[in-house]
Design an enzyme around this catalytic site. Structure first.
Site, PDB file in Angstrom:
ATOM      1  N   ASP A  83       5.185  -5.354  13.698  1.00  0.00           N
ATOM      2  CA  ASP A  83       5.999  -4.827  12.597  1.00  0.00           C
ATOM      3  C   ASP A  83       6.606  -3.466  12.961  1.00  0.00           C
ATOM      4  OD1 ASP A  83       7.129  -5.013  10.091  1.00  0.00           O
ATOM      5  OD2 ASP A  83       5.426  -4.101   9.057  1.00  0.00           O
ATOM      6  N   ALA A  93       0.840  -1.202   0.000  1.00  0.00           N
ATOM      7  CA  ALA A  93       0.000   0.000   0.000  1.00  0.00           C
ATOM      8  C   ALA A  93       0.873   1.250   0.000  1.00  0.00           C
ATOM      9  CB  ALA A  93      -0.909  -0.001   1.234  1.00  0.00           C
ATOM     10  N   GLN A  94       0.250   2.374  -0.270  1.00  0.00           N
ATOM     11  CA  GLN A  94       0.939   3.653  -0.130  1.00  0.00           C
ATOM     12  C   GLN A  94       0.005   4.653   0.537  1.00  0.00           C
ATOM     13  OE1 GLN A  94       1.820   3.897  -4.379  1.00  0.00           O
ATOM     14  NE2 GLN A  94       0.670   5.809  -4.532  1.00  0.00           N
TER      15      GLN A  94
END
Length: 532
Positions: free
Chosen positions: A317, A169-170
């Site tokens: 993460d 994703a961005q």
């Protein structure tokens, strides 16, 4: 040799079958308006899986022939093994860069594991900055499809240039009609179909390696990665994780979690409050703002220690790009926690056992470590827990956080040389899934703390503190008796102070032992003469 030829032929021929299995052939009907795109995607899938399988086949051949005939306990074997590790890591890096997407994510996943050879982790760490942004036209189509209306009706402005780009994703900055600045995370189109092929290929490669090299078993690694990436593709779940974490830290003045705009959030689009800040490991920025990097490391470690030992709900993460240092906050800065796609809900029994593990690690309680090793299913390897987590052996005489003496390092090196790949595979396979997540998270945190200049001791004290808090009875400050809550908190804090005192005494004794040894050596060198 026959087995090698059979393997190479098999994995090459299977590529088309994997693609056929991952893509539903019935969906490629020529009556579909997306028929050309689906054909293109299928062909692209064949190319990607062929590239992956041929790379791993070449790597398998390299290992087999490079190490053939060499005694596993010889220096020549270890030298050749390091060389083939480097070559293989470089090939896999090039594979990830060529295939992009989930392969980049998989490479990042492996690089964060301290349990893989250092040649792999150091080489693959460059993948952290490999993501290439998707063209805005495709991003705009995803937004319109998911939000279901003209974007100009919702946003005053929407920056076409992304703030950040990752493997799935961005993120773009936008301003709502009420002038609220937001960050919009948009998933790349076609990811679910691509994931089916990529993960099917990864499973096949893992099984092929195990068939070819029985001592090399990576099924546990692929399973962990697939589970993590599957969760990360659902932005609604990510939004829920974000809100739960925000609630867990609602009384923590150091931690900030961006607010979620649910009316602009779907499975593929996540709209959040826009927060300013710099990457947590940007030491230059911290010094420019006169923010102590070691203090930032301490807050970071305590934030994750609280997740592990108390909440039992862990962000899986913690890359530097997912944690920002904001100049806003009562104490001169705060940490903004982003990207809540990968979370692990720890089993409560595991959480309590892990708290006990850290208490045993601090006190070097070998009997307790052995017992906990049995609980975790790795009793045979429990003596290595102190090495993995605190950098010293179970019978170490060095102060906590100071590492090992030369003698201890030599002894440990001899022990580790007797371990085979079969032992490492067995250890990793036997560990609970919760433990594997913590190992990976801890590896990322150590890397950031080291860059910020924090000593090993800062991390150990943070973990020890929250491990003791985690062992105290679970209380609800909103409903339980105030006196009961305060007494429990006081008891946990006194236990921490007691443990901290033990650490200080042990460090003092270690220092006195060194002084005694220095004076003895000095006396020996001067022949007992009194030097004035």
């Amino acid at each position: 040799m026959r087995k090698l030829k059979t393997t190479v032929c098999l994995i090459t021929a299977t590529t088309a079958g994997l693609t056929f299995h991952a893509f539903n052939p019935n969906s490629l009907s020529d009556s579909s308006p997306d028929f050309p795109d689906k054909i293109r995607t299928a062909v692209h899938g064949v190319v990607r899986s062929s590239r992956a399988i041929s790379t791993i086949a070449l790597t398998a051949v390299d290992y087999k022939f490079t190490l053939r005939g060499l005694p596993v306990d010889s220096d020549e074997y270890r030298r050749k093994l390091s060389e083939v590790h480097f070559r293989s890591a470089w090939r896999i890096l090039k594979l990830c860069e060529a295939n992009k997407g989930f392969y980049v994510k998989a490479g990042q996943f492996v690089a964060a594991l301290r349990q893989v050879p250092k040649e792999y982790s150091s080489t693959l760490s460059s993948l952290q900055d490999q993501a290439v942004p998707c063209h805005f036209k495709a991003i705009e189509e995803v937004l319109i499809h998911n939000l279901g209306h003209n974007l100009s009706d919702t946003f005053l402005s929407l920056d076409e240039q992304p703030l950040a780009a990752a493997s799935i994703a961005q993120v773009h900055k936008a301003v709502l009609k009420d002038h609220q600045a937001v960050a919009i995370k948009v998933q790349y189109p076609g990811l679910e179909q691509q994931m089916k092929l990529d993960t099917t290929t990864m499973y096949f490669i893992s099984k092929s390696i195990t068939w070819f090299f029985p001592e090399y078993r990576f099924g546990w690694l692929v399973a962990e990665f697939v589970q993590a990436i599957s969760l990360e593709l659902d932005f609604i779940q990510e939004a829920g994780n974000s809100e739960r974490t925000a609630n867990n830290f609602k009384n923590n003045k150091w931690v900030k979690v961006p607010h979620v705009f649910w009316d602009l959030t779907t499975k593929q689009v996540l709209t959040m409050e826009f927060c300013t800040g710099h990457k947590v490991d940007d030491v230059g920025y911290l010094k420019e703002r006169k923010i102590d990097p070691v203090k930032v490391a301490k807050v970071l470690l305590e934030m994750f220690a609280e997740m592990i030992f108390i909440h039992g709900f862990l962000h899986g993460d913690p890359h530097p790009g997912n944690i920002l240092v904001s100049p806003e906050g009562q104490n001169g800065f705060s940490l903004v926690l982003l990207d809540h796609g990968i979370y692990k809900q720890l089993n409560d029994k595991f959480r309590l056992d892990y708290c006990q593990l850290w208490k045993a690690l601090i006190l070097l309680d070998s009997k307790k470590l052995q017992h906990l090793g049995e609980q975790f299913g790795v009793a045979k390897y429990s003596k290595y827990f102190p090495v993995i987590f605190t950098g010293r052996t179970v019978d170490s005489t060095s102060a906590l956080g100071k590492g090992m003496s030369t003698k201890e390092r030599r002894k440990l090196k001899q022990e580790l040389q007797s371990l085979k790949m079969e032992d490492i595979s067995s250890f990793m396979e036997s560990l609970p899934s919760d433990f594997l997540t913590i190992l990976r998270t801890d590896g990322l945190l150590r890397s950031i703390a080291s860059k910020l200049g924090a000593s090993q001791r800062v991390r150990i004290l943070a973990y020890a503190k929250y491990a003791l808090y985690g062992l105290s009875p679970k209380l609800n400050p909103e409903s339980d008796n105030v006196i009961k809550v305060k007494f429990s908190q006081l008891t946990a804090y006194l236990s921490y102070l007691q443990l901290r005192l033990i650490l200080e005494v042990l460090e003092l004794l270690s220092w006195l032992a060194k002084v005694k040894q220095f004076l003895f050596n000095f006396y020996e060198k001067t022949g007992g003469a009194l030097v004035l």
